[in-house]
Structures are given as structure tokens and as C-alpha cells.
Design an enzyme around this catalytic site. Structure first.
Site: not given
Ligand code: PPS
Length: 284
Positions: A44-45, A47, A49, A99, A121, A129, A248
Site C-alpha cells: 500500500k505504499s 507499488t 503506481w 513486498h 509512504r 489504505s 490516491g
Molecule cells: S498494493 O496492493 O500493496 O500493491 O498497493 P499499492 O499499489 O502499493 O498502493 C495502493 C495505493 O496507491 C495509490 N495509487 C496511486 N496514487 C496516486 N496516483 C496513482 N497513479 C496511483 N496508483 C495507485 C492507490 O490509490 C492506493 O492508495 P489509497 O490511499 O488507498 O488511495
């Protein structure tokens, strides 16, 4: 409760998708190659993105790959039994998502030139998240935010303690083949961060290519891309659908923590992270 997890070397893993033998094999036998790139995070940090950004850098901003291949096929999870075989059999430079905490990571990495990007994060936002995400899956059972908060600061959440994960990986931050990034910095100045990632990976993009990377990795674009938004996750894992692209934003914890929780969290953070310069953590 904690018996719902698969425990390996002090780390609780969800029982669906994870197996002791595979995790053990990954640590002892998986060979990381010099040309591999590992996207490493505590869950949830940010990844996914980062995966999207790295994929788009590889295609010089062209969206075909990210719009036709599921994100977990482009950059398979190392420790997950469904995607691990894809990695072993893949030739050429690989993107690997992981992870795993430091002490379970493949030993072969430490004598390789493979590149790791480690994204941190604000753990408060990681907590919030994770709470909303895991609640929607069948991977782990989560009762309430109050209980999840307690678990999070007491270690008992999937993939173990954020504090231990982060402390151990941060101790590697001065190695040339590890790039430390934060969700907050990516959010605040996405373009500069993309350039930094390009430099680290030895890629050069033209300004218009950089703009395309920016455009196709935006929150909205990813939310609409079914190859990246987890809408393809099967029903047996998430019967009510998964919302990876939830909000996000930075600082959403302020909408969910009580004053007492905020204070308790600060105390734990100060205790556990005291050894690091505060400037490493670019959040409030
Ligand atoms: S996981 O399941 O561990 O792989 O999740 P992970 O991808 O690490 O984290 C998911 C959070 O990243 C946010 N996210 C983004 N934020 C901004 N821009 C983009 N493009 C983006 N892509 C993923 C996503 O919304 C999750 O955060 P939260 O706070 O829940 O919205």
C-alpha cells in the site's frame, strides 16, 4: 485472528496465494539477474503506481503494453504462488514486484547488480489504505479500523511490521543499486521523480515521451485502465470487487484517526524510527 495467517520467520502472510515452501525457495534459490529491476515496497505504499511508471518508461510513454497486459504479468509478484512461475521462466531483463522484508529477500540479490526501487509512504496512510483494501479481499479478515490500528502497531498485519520492513530496507539506502523513493515525493513532483527513475535505470526520454509517461500513469488514467486497476482480480479473492485506486492522496489518515490514535502512532513512530534523520520521511 492471527491463526488466519501463514507464519514464516516471524512474518504473517495471507494463506491464500502464499506458501511456506515457495517463500523458502525464493530466499534460498531464486536467482536475481544483474539486468533485473525490482519494485520493492511495504504493501500500500504506491507499488502499482511505480510499476506503471517503470513500464511506461520502458515503452517511452507508449500505452500499448500497459493497456493490453495485466499489471501482474508485466511485473509479477515474486512471493505469490500464482505469479512466481512466470518469473522463473521469463528470459531477458525482468520487472519484479516484491513486498518481502529484508531477511526473507533472495540471497542472490546481495551479490548482483540488479536494481531495486524502494518506495516508502507515510505509514499512517499505509494503514488506512491497507484497511480499506484488505477489508474487501478474502485474503485476510479485518474487523474494524480500531482493531486494525492495534494490529498495525503491534506487528500483526500481513507482511509484518511496517517499522521493521522500513528500518531494514532503509539501511541499504546508500547502495548504488537501490533507489529510495517516497509516495509523497512522487505525488508532489511526479515529473522530477520520473526523471530520477529514468536516470537510475539508465533510460533517456524526450520531453514529449516524458509527458506521455506522466499522462498514462496519472491516478485517473490508472483508475480507468482495467489492466492496472485490479478489476481483473478474480471473484474468489475479492467477491465484491477491488478498488486499488481508492483515493490516491496524501494525509487521508487525518480523516480516519482519532486524536488518541494519532498521538499513540507518533509515539510508536518516534520510538521505532529514532535512528534515522527525520528528513528521510517527507510527510506530516
Ligand atoms: S498494493 O496492493 O500493496 O500493491 O498497493 P499499492 O499499489 O502499493 O498502493 C495502493 C495505493 O496507491 C495509490 N495509487 C496511486 N496514487 C496516486 N496516483 C496513482 N497513479 C496511483 N496508483 C495507485 C492507490 O490509490 C492506493 O492508495 P489509497 O490511499 O488507498 O488511495
Amino acid at each position: 485472528d492471527m491463526s488466519d495467517y501463514l507464519w514464516f520467520e516471524g512474518i504473517p502472510f495471507p494463506t491464500v496465494e502464499y506458501e511456506k515452501e515457495i517463500i523458502e525457495e525464493i530466499r534460498n534459490k531464486f536467482v536475481i539477474r544483474d539486468e533485473d529491476t525490482v519494485i520493492l515496497t511495504y504493501p500500500k505504499s504506491g507499488t502499482n503506481w511505480l510499476i506503471e511508471i517503470v513500464c511506461l518508461i520502458q515503452t517511452k510513454g507508449g500505452p500499448n503494453w500497459i493497456q493490453s497486459v495485466p499489471i501482474w504479468d508485466r511485473s509479477p509478484w515474486l512471493e505469490s504462488q500464482g505469479t512466481y512461475p512466470l518469473l522463473i521462466n521469463k528470459e531477458g531483463p525482468r520487472l519484479i514486484t516484491c513486498h518481502l522484508p529484508f531477511h526473507i529477500f533472495p540471497k542472490s540479490f546481495f551479490s548482483s547488480k540488479a536494481k531495486i526501487t524502494y518506495v516508502i509512504r507515510n505509514p499512517r496512510d499505509v494503514l488506512v489504505s491497507g484497511y480499506f483494501f484488505w477489508s474487501k479481499t478474502k485474503l485476510v479478515k479485518i474487523p474494524s479500523l480500531t482493531t486494525y490500528f492495534e494490529w498495525f502497531i503491534k506487528v500483526n498485519v500481513a507482511f509484518g511490521s511496517w517499522f521493521e520492513h522500513t528500518c531494514a530496507w532503509l539501511s541499504m539506502r546508500k547502495r548504488d543499486n537501490l533507489l529510495l523513493l517516497s509516495y509523497e515525493d512522487i505525488k508532489k513532483d511526479t515529473k522530477s521523480t520520473i526523471k530520477k527513475i529514468c536516470d537510475f535505470l539508465g533510460k533517456k526520454l524526450e520531453p514529449d515521451e516524458l509527458d506521455m509517461v506522466l499522462k498514462y500513469s496519472s491516478f485517473q488514467a490508472m483508475k480507468e485502465n482495467k489492466m492496472s486497476n485490479y478489476s481483473l482480480i478474480t471473484e474468489d479473492m475479492a467477491p465484491h470487487g477491488l478498488d486499488l485506486l481508492r483515493k490516491g492522496t496524501t494525509g487521508d489518515w487525518k480523516n480516519h484517526f482519532t486524536v488518541a490514535q494519532a498521538e499513540a502512532f507518533d509515539k510508536v513512530f518516534q520510538e521505532k524510527m529514532a535512528g534515522f534523520p527525520p528528513g528521510l520521511f517527507p510527510w506530516e
